[in-house]
Design a protein around this motif. Structure first.
Motif, PDB file in Angstrom:
ATOM      1  N   PHE A 280      23.434  25.981 -48.799  1.00  0.00           N
ATOM      2  CA  PHE A 280      23.641  24.667 -49.411  1.00  0.00           C
ATOM      3  C   PHE A 280      25.049  24.144 -49.110  1.00  0.00           C
ATOM      4  N   LEU A 281      26.058  24.980 -49.352  1.00  0.00           N
ATOM      5  CA  LEU A 281      27.436  24.545 -49.121  1.00  0.00           C
ATOM      6  C   LEU A 281      27.696  24.282 -47.640  1.00  0.00           C
ATOM      7  N   ARG A 282      27.117  25.117 -46.775  1.00  0.00           N
ATOM      8  CA  ARG A 282      27.370  24.990 -45.338  1.00  0.00           C
ATOM      9  C   ARG A 282      26.739  23.716 -44.786  1.00  0.00           C
ATOM     10  N   ILE A 283      25.503  23.428 -45.151  1.00  0.00           N
ATOM     11  CA  ILE A 283      24.836  22.231 -44.644  1.00  0.00           C
ATOM     12  C   ILE A 283      25.449  20.972 -45.240  1.00  0.00           C
ATOM     13  N   TYR A 284      25.860  21.046 -46.500  1.00  0.00           N
ATOM     14  CA  TYR A 284      26.488  19.876 -47.116  1.00  0.00           C
ATOM     15  C   TYR A 284      27.784  19.515 -46.395  1.00  0.00           C
ATOM     16  N   GLU A 285      28.552  20.526 -45.996  1.00  0.00           N
ATOM     17  CA  GLU A 285      29.844  20.275 -45.349  1.00  0.00           C
ATOM     18  C   GLU A 285      29.696  20.024 -43.849  1.00  0.00           C
ATOM     19  N   GLN A 286      28.889  20.836 -43.153  1.00  0.00           N
ATOM     20  CA  GLN A 286      28.806  20.763 -41.697  1.00  0.00           C
ATOM     21  C   GLN A 286      27.757  19.771 -41.209  1.00  0.00           C
ATOM     22  N   GLY A 287      26.706  19.560 -41.982  1.00  0.00           N
ATOM     23  CA  GLY A 287      25.620  18.694 -41.556  1.00  0.00           C
ATOM     24  C   GLY A 287      24.499  19.463 -40.902  1.00  0.00           C
ATOM     25  N   LYS A 288      23.347  18.827 -40.791  1.00  0.00           N
ATOM     26  CA  LYS A 288      22.144  19.468 -40.260  1.00  0.00           C
ATOM     27  C   LYS A 288      22.280  19.831 -38.793  1.00  0.00           C
ATOM     28  N   GLU A 289      22.935  18.953 -37.979  1.00  0.00           N
ATOM     29  CA  GLU A 289      22.961  19.158 -36.536  1.00  0.00           C
ATOM     30  C   GLU A 289      23.656  20.455 -36.159  1.00  0.00           C
ATOM     31  N   GLU A 290      24.778  20.757 -36.817  1.00  0.00           N
ATOM     32  CA  GLU A 290      25.499  21.993 -36.495  1.00  0.00           C
ATOM     33  C   GLU A 290      24.657  23.227 -36.808  1.00  0.00           C
ATOM     34  N   ILE A 291      23.926  23.188 -37.904  1.00  0.00           N
ATOM     35  CA  ILE A 291      23.086  24.330 -38.270  1.00  0.00           C
ATOM     36  C   ILE A 291      21.960  24.496 -37.265  1.00  0.00           C
ATOM     37  N   LEU A 292      21.381  23.393 -36.814  1.00  0.00           N
ATOM     38  CA  LEU A 292      20.301  23.470 -35.828  1.00  0.00           C
ATOM     39  C   LEU A 292      20.781  24.083 -34.523  1.00  0.00           C
ATOM     40  N   LYS A 293      21.984  23.747 -34.112  1.00  0.00           N
ATOM     41  CA  LYS A 293      22.527  24.322 -32.876  1.00  0.00           C
ATOM     42  C   LYS A 293      22.629  25.840 -32.991  1.00  0.00           C
ATOM     43  N   GLU A 294      23.104  26.314 -34.154  1.00  0.00           N
ATOM     44  CA  GLU A 294      23.218  27.761 -34.360  1.00  0.00           C
ATOM     45  C   GLU A 294      21.845  28.423 -34.355  1.00  0.00           C
ATOM     46  N   LEU A 295      20.866  27.779 -34.995  1.00  0.00           N
ATOM     47  CA  LEU A 295      19.532  28.364 -35.057  1.00  0.00           C
ATOM     48  C   LEU A 295      18.869  28.399 -33.691  1.00  0.00           C
ATOM     49  N   VAL A 296      19.077  27.348 -32.882  1.00  0.00           N
ATOM     50  CA  VAL A 296      18.506  27.331 -31.534  1.00  0.00           C
ATOM     51  C   VAL A 296      19.100  28.444 -30.697  1.00  0.00           C
ATOM     52  N   ALA A 297      20.424  28.647 -30.798  1.00  0.00           N
ATOM     53  CA  ALA A 297      21.081  29.701 -30.025  1.00  0.00           C
ATOM     54  C   ALA A 297      20.558  31.078 -30.428  1.00  0.00           C
ATOM     55  N   LYS A 298      20.390  31.296 -31.754  1.00  0.00           N
ATOM     56  CA  LYS A 298      19.867  32.583 -32.214  1.00  0.00           C
ATOM     57  C   LYS A 298      18.429  32.781 -31.754  1.00  0.00           C
ATOM     58  N   HIS A 299      17.649  31.695 -31.762  1.00  0.00           N
ATOM     59  CA  HIS A 299      16.261  31.783 -31.325  1.00  0.00           C
ATOM     60  C   HIS A 299      16.182  32.160 -29.847  1.00  0.00           C
ATOM     61  N   CYS A 300      17.064  31.572 -29.047  1.00  0.00           N
ATOM     62  CA  CYS A 300      17.069  31.886 -27.614  1.00  0.00           C
ATOM     63  C   CYS A 300      17.458  33.344 -27.370  1.00  0.00           C
ATOM     64  N   ASP A 301      18.455  33.841 -28.129  1.00  0.00           N
ATOM     65  CA  ASP A 301      18.840  35.251 -27.996  1.00  0.00           C
ATOM     66  C   ASP A 301      17.680  36.159 -28.342  1.00  0.00           C
ATOM     67  N   TRP A 302      16.946  35.830 -29.422  1.00  0.00           N
ATOM     68  CA  TRP A 302      15.778  36.631 -29.807  1.00  0.00           C
ATOM     69  C   TRP A 302      14.711  36.597 -28.715  1.00  0.00           C
ATOM     70  N   LYS A 303      14.517  35.412 -28.121  1.00  0.00           N
ATOM     71  CA  LYS A 303      13.495  35.252 -27.086  1.00  0.00           C
ATOM     72  C   LYS A 303      13.836  36.065 -25.845  1.00  0.00           C
ATOM     73  N   ARG A 304      15.103  36.005 -25.439  1.00  0.00           N
ATOM     74  CA  ARG A 304      15.526  36.756 -24.242  1.00  0.00           C
ATOM     75  C   ARG A 304      15.417  38.253 -24.488  1.00  0.00           C
ATOM     76  N   THR A 305      15.829  38.698 -25.688  1.00  0.00           N
ATOM     77  CA  THR A 305      15.745  40.124 -26.015  1.00  0.00           C
ATOM     78  C   THR A 305      14.305  40.608 -25.967  1.00  0.00           C
ATOM     79  N   LYS A 306      13.406  39.812 -26.492  1.00  0.00           N
ATOM     80  CA  LYS A 306      11.993  40.173 -26.475  1.00  0.00           C
ATOM     81  C   LYS A 306      11.458  40.274 -25.052  1.00  0.00           C
TER      82      LYS A 306
END
Length: 447
Positions: A263-289
Protein backbone atom coordinates in the motif's frame (compact mmCIF):
# COMPACT_ATOMS: atom_id res chain seq x y z
CA UNK A 1 -43.58 -21.57 13.08
CA UNK A 2 -43.65 -19.12 10.14
CA UNK A 3 -41.62 -19.23 6.97
CA UNK A 4 -37.89 -18.71 7.62
CA UNK A 5 -35.55 -17.03 5.12
CA UNK A 6 -32.05 -18.35 4.35
CA UNK A 7 -30.49 -15.59 6.50
CA UNK A 8 -32.51 -16.74 9.52
CA UNK A 9 -31.69 -20.43 9.19
CA UNK A 10 -28.45 -22.40 9.27
CA UNK A 11 -27.02 -23.14 5.82
CA UNK A 12 -23.92 -25.17 4.76
CA UNK A 13 -20.82 -23.01 5.16
CA UNK A 14 -22.33 -20.84 7.89
CA UNK A 15 -20.69 -20.41 11.28
CA UNK A 16 -22.76 -20.98 14.41
CA UNK A 17 -22.23 -20.73 18.16
CA UNK A 18 -22.92 -24.03 19.92
CA UNK A 19 -24.12 -23.26 23.44
CA UNK A 20 -24.36 -25.97 26.09
CA UNK A 21 -25.06 -24.55 29.53
CA UNK A 22 -22.30 -21.95 30.08
CA UNK A 23 -19.98 -23.44 27.46
CA UNK A 24 -19.81 -21.98 23.95
CA UNK A 25 -18.01 -23.12 20.84
CA UNK A 26 -17.65 -21.68 17.33
CA UNK A 27 -18.26 -24.16 14.50
CA UNK A 28 -18.49 -24.08 10.71
CA UNK A 29 -21.47 -26.12 9.53
CA UNK A 30 -21.04 -28.73 6.79
CA UNK A 31 -23.52 -31.24 5.44
CA UNK A 32 -21.66 -34.38 6.55
CA UNK A 33 -19.43 -33.00 9.29
CA UNK A 34 -19.35 -33.36 13.07
CA UNK A 35 -18.23 -31.16 15.94
CA UNK A 36 -16.76 -32.18 19.28
CA UNK A 37 -18.39 -31.58 22.65
CA UNK A 38 -16.23 -33.13 25.34
CA UNK A 39 -15.67 -36.72 24.22
CA UNK A 40 -18.74 -36.82 21.96
CA UNK A 41 -18.97 -36.30 18.19
CA UNK A 42 -22.20 -34.50 17.28
CA UNK A 43 -23.61 -34.77 13.75
CA UNK A 44 -24.06 -31.40 11.99
CA UNK A 45 -26.68 -32.53 9.49
CA UNK A 46 -29.41 -31.96 12.08
CA UNK A 47 -28.54 -28.23 12.25
CA UNK A 48 -29.23 -27.52 8.57
CA UNK A 49 -32.27 -25.36 7.72
CA UNK A 50 -33.03 -24.85 11.42
CA UNK A 51 -33.58 -21.28 12.68
CA UNK A 52 -31.10 -19.76 15.10
CA UNK A 53 -31.94 -20.16 18.80
CA UNK A 54 -33.27 -23.67 18.15
CA UNK A 55 -32.72 -26.01 21.11
CA UNK A 56 -31.82 -29.65 20.53
CA UNK A 57 -31.81 -32.73 22.70
CA UNK A 58 -28.73 -34.94 22.36
CA UNK A 59 -29.55 -38.59 21.63
CA UNK A 60 -27.49 -41.68 20.77
CA UNK A 61 -26.93 -41.89 17.01
CA UNK A 62 -28.58 -44.73 15.10
CA UNK A 63 -25.71 -44.88 12.58
CA UNK A 64 -22.66 -44.91 14.86
CA UNK A 65 -22.00 -45.54 18.55
CA UNK A 66 -19.30 -42.85 18.53
CA UNK A 67 -21.67 -40.15 17.24
CA UNK A 68 -24.53 -38.22 18.81
CA UNK A 69 -27.66 -37.15 16.89
CA UNK A 70 -29.88 -34.15 17.63
CA UNK A 71 -33.63 -33.79 18.01
CA UNK A 72 -35.48 -30.47 18.21
CA UNK A 73 -37.04 -29.77 21.60
CA UNK A 74 -39.16 -26.87 22.78
CA UNK A 75 -37.07 -26.06 25.84
CA UNK A 76 -33.94 -27.14 27.63
CA UNK A 77 -34.37 -29.19 30.77
CA UNK A 78 -33.58 -27.63 34.13
CA UNK A 79 -32.93 -28.78 37.68
CA UNK A 80 -35.79 -26.82 39.21
CA UNK A 81 -37.36 -28.31 42.36
CA UNK A 82 -34.90 -31.22 42.36
CA UNK A 83 -34.13 -30.57 46.05
CA UNK A 84 -37.77 -30.23 47.01
CA UNK A 85 -38.59 -32.36 50.08
CA UNK A 86 -34.92 -33.18 50.82
CA UNK A 87 -33.25 -32.20 54.08
CA UNK A 88 -29.79 -30.69 54.44
CA UNK A 89 -27.08 -30.71 57.10
CA UNK A 90 -25.48 -27.88 59.08
CA UNK A 91 -21.84 -28.57 58.16
CA UNK A 92 -19.69 -31.06 56.22
CA UNK A 93 -17.14 -31.95 58.89
CA UNK A 94 -18.48 -35.46 59.44
CA UNK A 95 -18.62 -36.35 55.73
CA UNK A 96 -15.83 -38.65 54.56
CA UNK A 97 -15.06 -38.60 50.85
CA UNK A 98 -13.99 -42.24 50.46
CA UNK A 99 -15.92 -42.99 47.24
CA UNK A 100 -18.37 -45.35 48.90
CA UNK A 101 -21.34 -43.00 49.36
CA UNK A 102 -22.64 -43.52 45.78
CA UNK A 103 -24.38 -46.87 45.34
CA UNK A 104 -24.64 -46.69 41.54
CA UNK A 105 -21.64 -48.02 39.64
CA UNK A 106 -20.11 -46.33 36.57
CA UNK A 107 -21.63 -49.01 34.35
CA UNK A 108 -25.13 -48.39 35.74
CA UNK A 109 -24.76 -44.62 35.25
CA UNK A 110 -23.58 -45.18 31.68
CA UNK A 111 -26.59 -47.41 31.04
CA UNK A 112 -28.86 -44.55 32.11
CA UNK A 113 -27.17 -42.24 29.57
CA UNK A 114 -27.39 -44.79 26.76
CA UNK A 115 -31.06 -45.36 27.55
CA UNK A 116 -31.70 -41.70 26.71
CA UNK A 117 -32.56 -40.58 30.24
CA UNK A 118 -32.66 -36.80 30.78
CA UNK A 119 -30.05 -35.05 32.90
CA UNK A 120 -32.67 -34.37 35.58
CA UNK A 121 -33.56 -38.06 35.79
CA UNK A 122 -29.88 -39.07 36.00
CA UNK A 123 -29.08 -36.50 38.70
CA UNK A 124 -32.20 -37.51 40.63
CA UNK A 125 -31.00 -41.13 40.54
CA UNK A 126 -27.54 -40.07 41.76
CA UNK A 127 -29.06 -38.11 44.65
CA UNK A 128 -31.41 -40.89 45.72
CA UNK A 129 -28.55 -43.42 45.70
CA UNK A 130 -26.13 -41.18 47.61
CA UNK A 131 -25.87 -41.87 51.34
CA UNK A 132 -24.19 -38.51 52.09
CA UNK A 133 -26.26 -36.03 50.06
CA UNK A 134 -28.82 -35.25 52.79
CA UNK A 135 -26.01 -34.58 55.31
CA UNK A 136 -24.39 -31.91 53.09
CA UNK A 137 -25.10 -28.23 53.65
CA UNK A 138 -27.55 -26.47 51.34
CA UNK A 139 -24.68 -24.70 49.57
CA UNK A 140 -22.82 -28.00 49.06
CA UNK A 141 -25.96 -29.63 47.68
CA UNK A 142 -26.40 -26.84 45.11
CA UNK A 143 -22.75 -27.13 44.16
CA UNK A 144 -23.10 -30.91 43.74
CA UNK A 145 -26.22 -30.52 41.55
CA UNK A 146 -24.55 -27.92 39.31
CA UNK A 147 -21.50 -30.13 38.90
CA UNK A 148 -23.56 -33.17 37.91
CA UNK A 149 -25.87 -31.12 35.70
CA UNK A 150 -22.87 -29.82 33.77
CA UNK A 151 -21.64 -33.38 33.25
CA UNK A 152 -24.93 -34.98 32.22
CA UNK A 153 -26.70 -32.06 30.54
CA UNK A 154 -28.11 -33.30 27.21
CA UNK A 155 -29.37 -30.16 25.48
CA UNK A 156 -27.68 -27.54 23.31
CA UNK A 157 -28.73 -24.37 21.49
CA UNK A 158 -27.47 -22.87 18.22
CA UNK A 159 -26.93 -19.12 18.18
CA UNK A 160 -25.94 -16.60 15.55
CA UNK A 161 -22.33 -15.42 16.07
CA UNK A 162 -21.80 -11.97 17.58
CA UNK A 163 -18.60 -10.05 18.24
CA UNK A 164 -18.95 -10.35 22.02
CA UNK A 165 -19.52 -14.13 21.93
CA UNK A 166 -16.62 -14.74 19.53
CA UNK A 167 -14.32 -12.60 21.68
CA UNK A 168 -15.41 -14.49 24.80
CA UNK A 169 -14.70 -17.87 23.18
CA UNK A 170 -11.24 -16.93 21.91
CA UNK A 171 -10.28 -15.07 25.08
CA UNK A 172 -11.18 -18.12 27.17
CA UNK A 173 -9.43 -20.66 24.94
CA UNK A 174 -6.25 -18.75 24.02
CA UNK A 175 -6.20 -14.98 24.51
CA UNK A 176 -2.92 -14.63 22.59
CA UNK A 177 -4.78 -15.46 19.34
CA UNK A 178 -6.65 -12.15 19.63
CA UNK A 179 -3.66 -10.22 21.05
CA UNK A 180 -5.13 -10.32 24.60
CA UNK A 181 -7.93 -7.98 23.49
CA UNK A 182 -10.82 -7.84 25.99
CA UNK A 183 -14.35 -6.91 24.96
CA UNK A 184 -14.40 -3.68 26.96
CA UNK A 185 -11.13 -2.62 25.34
CA UNK A 186 -12.45 -3.48 21.88
CA UNK A 187 -15.60 -1.43 22.49
CA UNK A 188 -13.49 1.56 23.50
CA UNK A 189 -11.39 1.19 20.34
CA UNK A 190 -14.56 1.48 18.27
CA UNK A 191 -15.83 4.43 20.32
CA UNK A 192 -12.62 6.47 20.40
CA UNK A 193 -12.03 5.97 16.65
CA UNK A 194 -15.63 7.07 15.94
CA UNK A 195 -16.47 4.13 13.67
CA UNK A 196 -19.95 4.58 12.19
CA UNK A 197 -22.04 3.63 9.17
CA UNK A 198 -20.67 6.44 7.01
CA UNK A 199 -17.09 7.40 6.26
CA UNK A 200 -13.74 5.85 5.46
CA UNK A 201 -11.70 4.01 8.09
CA UNK A 202 -8.11 2.80 8.05
CA UNK A 203 -7.18 -0.24 10.15
CA UNK A 204 -3.83 -1.90 10.73
CA UNK A 205 -4.14 -5.24 12.53
CA UNK A 206 -1.31 -7.71 13.07
CA UNK A 207 -2.60 -10.37 15.41
CA UNK A 208 -6.28 -10.60 16.38
CA UNK A 209 -7.30 -13.40 13.94
CA UNK A 210 -9.68 -10.96 12.26
CA UNK A 211 -11.48 -9.83 15.43
CA UNK A 212 -10.81 -6.11 14.86
CA UNK A 213 -11.85 -6.00 11.18
CA UNK A 214 -14.94 -8.05 12.07
CA UNK A 215 -15.83 -5.58 14.84
CA UNK A 216 -15.38 -2.61 12.48
CA UNK A 217 -17.52 -4.22 9.78
CA UNK A 218 -20.19 -5.02 12.36
CA UNK A 219 -20.24 -1.37 13.49
CA UNK A 220 -20.33 -0.05 9.88
CA UNK A 221 -23.25 -2.36 9.10
CA UNK A 222 -24.88 -3.69 5.95
CA UNK A 223 -26.44 -1.48 3.26
CA UNK A 224 -24.49 1.62 4.30
CA UNK A 225 -21.85 3.78 2.65
CA UNK A 226 -19.00 3.06 5.08
CA UNK A 227 -15.68 1.79 3.70
CA UNK A 228 -12.76 0.12 5.49
CA UNK A 229 -9.19 -0.49 4.36
CA UNK A 230 -7.60 -3.34 6.33
CA UNK A 231 -3.80 -3.18 6.26
CA UNK A 232 -1.91 -6.27 7.37
CA UNK A 233 1.66 -7.58 7.47
CA UNK A 234 2.68 -10.65 5.49
CA UNK A 235 1.12 -12.16 2.39
CA UNK A 236 -2.30 -13.13 3.76
CA UNK A 237 -4.77 -11.23 5.91
CA UNK A 238 -6.27 -12.97 8.94
CA UNK A 239 -9.98 -13.20 8.10
CA UNK A 240 -11.04 -16.18 10.23
CA UNK A 241 -13.37 -14.21 12.48
CA UNK A 242 -14.62 -12.01 9.64
CA UNK A 243 -15.86 -15.18 7.93
CA UNK A 244 -17.29 -16.42 11.23
CA UNK A 245 -19.69 -13.45 11.39
CA UNK A 246 -21.54 -14.55 8.21
CA UNK A 247 -21.55 -10.99 6.88
CA UNK A 248 -23.47 -10.32 3.64
CA UNK A 249 -21.35 -10.09 0.50
CA UNK A 250 -21.95 -6.39 -0.11
CA UNK A 251 -20.57 -5.55 3.35
CA UNK A 252 -17.46 -7.71 2.92
CA UNK A 253 -16.84 -6.13 -0.50
CA UNK A 254 -16.55 -2.73 1.18
CA UNK A 255 -13.50 -4.01 3.08
CA UNK A 256 -10.22 -3.81 1.13
CA UNK A 257 -7.49 -6.10 2.49
CA UNK A 258 -4.05 -4.82 1.53
CA UNK A 259 -0.47 -5.55 2.57
CA UNK A 260 0.93 -2.52 4.41
CA UNK A 261 4.21 -2.44 2.48
CA UNK A 262 2.48 -2.74 -0.91
CA UNK A 263 0.00 0.00 0.00
CA UNK A 264 2.69 2.50 1.00
CA UNK A 265 4.91 1.61 -1.97
CA UNK A 266 2.20 1.96 -4.62
CA UNK A 267 0.85 5.13 -3.04
CA UNK A 268 4.30 6.76 -3.19
CA UNK A 269 5.80 5.23 -6.36
CA UNK A 270 2.68 4.71 -8.48
CA UNK A 271 1.38 1.72 -10.40
CA UNK A 272 3.80 1.97 -13.35
CA UNK A 273 6.95 1.47 -11.27
CA UNK A 274 5.48 -1.60 -9.59
CA UNK A 275 4.47 -3.08 -12.95
CA UNK A 276 8.01 -2.69 -14.26
CA UNK A 277 9.36 -4.63 -11.28
CA UNK A 278 6.76 -7.36 -11.69
CA UNK A 279 7.45 -7.72 -15.42
CA UNK A 280 11.19 -8.05 -14.75
CA UNK A 281 10.59 -10.71 -12.08
CA UNK A 282 8.21 -12.55 -14.40
CA UNK A 283 10.82 -12.61 -17.16
CA UNK A 284 13.47 -13.95 -14.76
CA UNK A 285 11.07 -16.72 -13.69
CA UNK A 286 10.30 -17.51 -17.34
CA UNK A 287 13.97 -17.72 -18.34
CA UNK A 288 14.80 -19.88 -15.31
CA UNK A 289 12.01 -22.27 -16.19
CA UNK A 290 13.17 -22.53 -19.83
CA UNK A 291 16.81 -23.16 -18.78
CA UNK A 292 15.84 -25.91 -16.35
CA UNK A 293 13.53 -27.48 -18.92
CA UNK A 294 16.38 -27.69 -21.42
CA UNK A 295 18.56 -29.42 -18.79
CA UNK A 296 15.93 -32.11 -18.13
CA UNK A 297 13.88 -30.89 -15.18
CA UNK A 298 11.99 -33.49 -13.15
CA UNK A 299 8.14 -33.32 -13.06
CA UNK A 300 8.17 -32.50 -9.34
CA UNK A 301 10.49 -29.52 -9.81
CA UNK A 302 8.47 -28.36 -12.80
CA UNK A 303 5.23 -28.41 -10.78
CA UNK A 304 6.92 -26.55 -7.92
CA UNK A 305 8.28 -23.89 -10.24
CA UNK A 306 4.91 -23.47 -11.95
CA UNK A 307 3.33 -22.95 -8.56
CA UNK A 308 5.94 -20.33 -7.64
CA UNK A 309 5.35 -18.54 -10.90
CA UNK A 310 1.58 -18.49 -10.47
CA UNK A 311 1.64 -17.32 -6.86
CA UNK A 312 1.18 -13.60 -6.87
CA UNK A 313 0.63 -13.45 -10.64
CA UNK A 314 -3.18 -13.50 -10.54
CA UNK A 315 -5.42 -14.11 -13.52
CA UNK A 316 -6.12 -10.69 -15.08
CA UNK A 317 -3.93 -9.85 -18.08
CA UNK A 318 -2.59 -6.31 -18.08
CA UNK A 319 -3.69 -4.19 -21.02
CA UNK A 320 -1.04 -2.42 -23.12
CA UNK A 321 2.00 -4.13 -21.64
CA UNK A 322 3.86 -3.54 -24.93
CA UNK A 323 4.13 0.16 -24.09
CA UNK A 324 6.07 -0.40 -20.86
CA UNK A 325 9.83 -0.19 -21.43
CA UNK A 326 10.39 -1.91 -24.73
CA UNK A 327 12.93 -4.68 -24.42
CA UNK A 328 12.45 -5.37 -20.74
CA UNK A 329 10.45 -8.48 -21.51
CA UNK A 330 10.10 -10.29 -24.82
CA UNK A 331 6.93 -12.15 -23.75
CA UNK A 332 4.54 -9.48 -22.42
CA UNK A 333 1.43 -11.42 -23.40
CA UNK A 334 2.26 -14.20 -20.91
CA UNK A 335 2.34 -11.81 -17.95
CA UNK A 336 -0.72 -11.69 -15.69
CA UNK A 337 -1.53 -9.02 -13.15
CA UNK A 338 -1.39 -10.17 -9.50
CA UNK A 339 -4.71 -10.20 -7.68
CA UNK A 340 -3.26 -8.24 -4.79
CA UNK A 341 -2.23 -5.44 -7.14
CA UNK A 342 -5.81 -4.71 -8.17
CA UNK A 343 -6.99 -4.62 -4.55
CA UNK A 344 -4.05 -2.42 -3.53
CA UNK A 345 -4.68 -0.03 -6.41
CA UNK A 346 -8.34 0.19 -5.37
CA UNK A 347 -7.33 1.13 -1.81
CA UNK A 348 -4.79 3.67 -3.04
CA UNK A 349 -7.38 5.31 -5.30
CA UNK A 350 -9.74 5.46 -2.34
CA UNK A 351 -7.24 7.54 -0.36
CA UNK A 352 -6.27 9.66 -3.36
CA UNK A 353 -9.85 10.97 -3.32
CA UNK A 354 -9.92 11.77 0.39
CA UNK A 355 -8.41 10.93 3.75
CA UNK A 356 -9.64 8.58 6.46
CA UNK A 357 -12.20 9.53 9.09
CA UNK A 358 -10.56 7.30 11.66
CA UNK A 359 -7.30 5.39 12.16
CA UNK A 360 -7.05 2.22 14.24
CA UNK A 361 -3.74 0.45 14.90
CA UNK A 362 -3.80 -2.88 16.76
CA UNK A 363 -0.30 -4.30 16.72
CA UNK A 364 2.11 -6.77 18.22
CA UNK A 365 5.08 -4.80 16.87
CA UNK A 366 6.37 -1.49 18.17
CA UNK A 367 3.78 0.98 16.87
CA UNK A 368 5.98 4.11 16.47
CA UNK A 369 7.04 3.63 12.83
CA UNK A 370 3.57 2.36 11.82
CA UNK A 371 1.91 5.42 13.33
CA UNK A 372 4.30 7.79 11.58
CA UNK A 373 3.67 6.05 8.27
CA UNK A 374 -0.13 6.08 8.51
CA UNK A 375 -0.96 9.41 10.18
CA UNK A 376 -0.55 11.20 6.85
CA UNK A 377 -3.59 9.28 5.53
CA UNK A 378 -5.82 10.53 8.37
CA UNK A 379 -8.01 13.58 7.85
CA UNK A 380 -7.70 16.74 9.90
CA UNK A 381 -9.55 16.82 13.23
CA UNK A 382 -10.00 13.05 13.03
CA UNK A 383 -9.26 10.55 15.85
CA UNK A 384 -6.72 7.74 16.01
CA UNK A 385 -6.46 4.83 18.44
CA UNK A 386 -3.42 2.62 19.05
CA UNK A 387 -3.63 -0.66 20.98
CA UNK A 388 -0.75 -2.73 22.35
CA UNK A 389 -0.80 -5.50 24.93
CA UNK A 390 2.20 -3.90 26.73
CA UNK A 391 2.52 -0.38 28.12
CA UNK A 392 6.17 0.42 27.31
CA UNK A 393 5.86 0.61 23.48
CA UNK A 394 2.92 2.97 23.86
CA UNK A 395 4.84 5.11 26.34
CA UNK A 396 7.63 5.57 23.80
CA UNK A 397 5.09 6.31 21.06
CA UNK A 398 3.38 8.82 23.34
CA UNK A 399 6.66 10.70 23.86
CA UNK A 400 7.35 10.73 20.10
CA UNK A 401 3.85 11.98 19.20
CA UNK A 402 3.95 14.62 21.95
CA UNK A 403 6.76 16.33 20.04
CA UNK A 404 4.58 16.78 16.95
CA UNK A 405 2.57 19.97 16.55
CA UNK A 406 -0.23 18.31 14.58
CA UNK A 407 -1.25 15.83 17.34
CA UNK A 408 -3.41 16.91 20.29
CA UNK A 409 -5.33 15.43 23.21
CA UNK A 410 -3.04 12.43 23.67
CA UNK A 411 -4.15 9.93 26.32
CA UNK A 412 -2.48 6.69 27.40
CA UNK A 413 -4.58 4.50 29.67
CA UNK A 414 -5.76 1.03 30.63
CA UNK A 415 -9.38 0.27 31.44
CA UNK A 416 -9.03 -2.88 33.50
CA UNK A 417 -12.42 -4.06 34.75
CA UNK A 418 -12.51 -6.85 37.31
CA UNK A 419 -15.27 -9.42 37.01
CA UNK A 420 -17.37 -10.38 40.02
CA UNK A 421 -19.38 -13.43 40.96
CA UNK A 422 -22.72 -12.15 42.24
CA UNK A 423 -24.62 -14.73 44.32
CA UNK A 424 -26.51 -14.56 47.64
CA UNK A 425 -24.04 -14.41 50.55
CA UNK A 426 -21.07 -15.20 48.28
CA UNK A 427 -20.33 -12.17 46.07
CA UNK A 428 -16.60 -11.84 45.40
CA UNK A 429 -14.15 -11.15 42.54
CA UNK A 430 -13.64 -13.99 40.08
CA UNK A 431 -10.80 -16.16 41.36
CA UNK A 432 -9.63 -17.48 37.97
CA UNK A 433 -10.01 -14.20 36.06
CA UNK A 434 -7.55 -13.30 33.30
CA UNK A 435 -5.99 -9.92 34.15
CA UNK A 436 -4.70 -9.21 30.62
CA UNK A 437 -6.31 -6.54 28.47
CA UNK A 438 -3.70 -4.22 26.99
CA UNK A 439 -3.39 -0.44 26.80
CA UNK A 440 -4.77 2.29 24.57
CA UNK A 441 -3.20 5.47 23.19
CA UNK A 442 -5.73 7.91 21.72
CA UNK A 443 -5.49 11.36 20.15
CA UNK A 444 -6.52 13.68 17.32
CA UNK A 445 -4.66 14.83 14.21
CA UNK A 446 -4.95 18.56 13.43
CA UNK A 447 -3.60 20.80 10.71
Amino acid sequence: MGHQTAEETVQPGNYVIIEKRNYRKLCKVTEKGTFTLGKEQVEMVHLLDKPYWTTFKMLPSKTSKKHVSLEVTLRAETMEDIRQGLSSGTDNRLITDDGTSQKLSKEEIEDLREAGKSSKEIVTSLISNSSSFTTKTEFSQEKYIKKKEKKYFRCLTIRKPTISMIQEIYFRQDSSKINFLRMDTLSQILSYSDVKSEGKFLLYDSGTSGLCPAALLSRIGADTSGVMVYLHPGNQAHLTLVQAMNFPGELVNRMMTVNLYNFLRIYEQGKEEILKELVAKHCDWKRTKEMLASDGMSPAKKAKLDNQGENGLGEEKIEGMETIENGVCHIPNSFKEPKWLGETRKAVDCFKKGKADGLIIVTKEHPASIVNGLLSYLGASRPFVIYHCHREPLQETYVALKQRKDVVNLRLFSNFCREYQVLPNRTHPEIMMNDLGGYLLTGFLVE
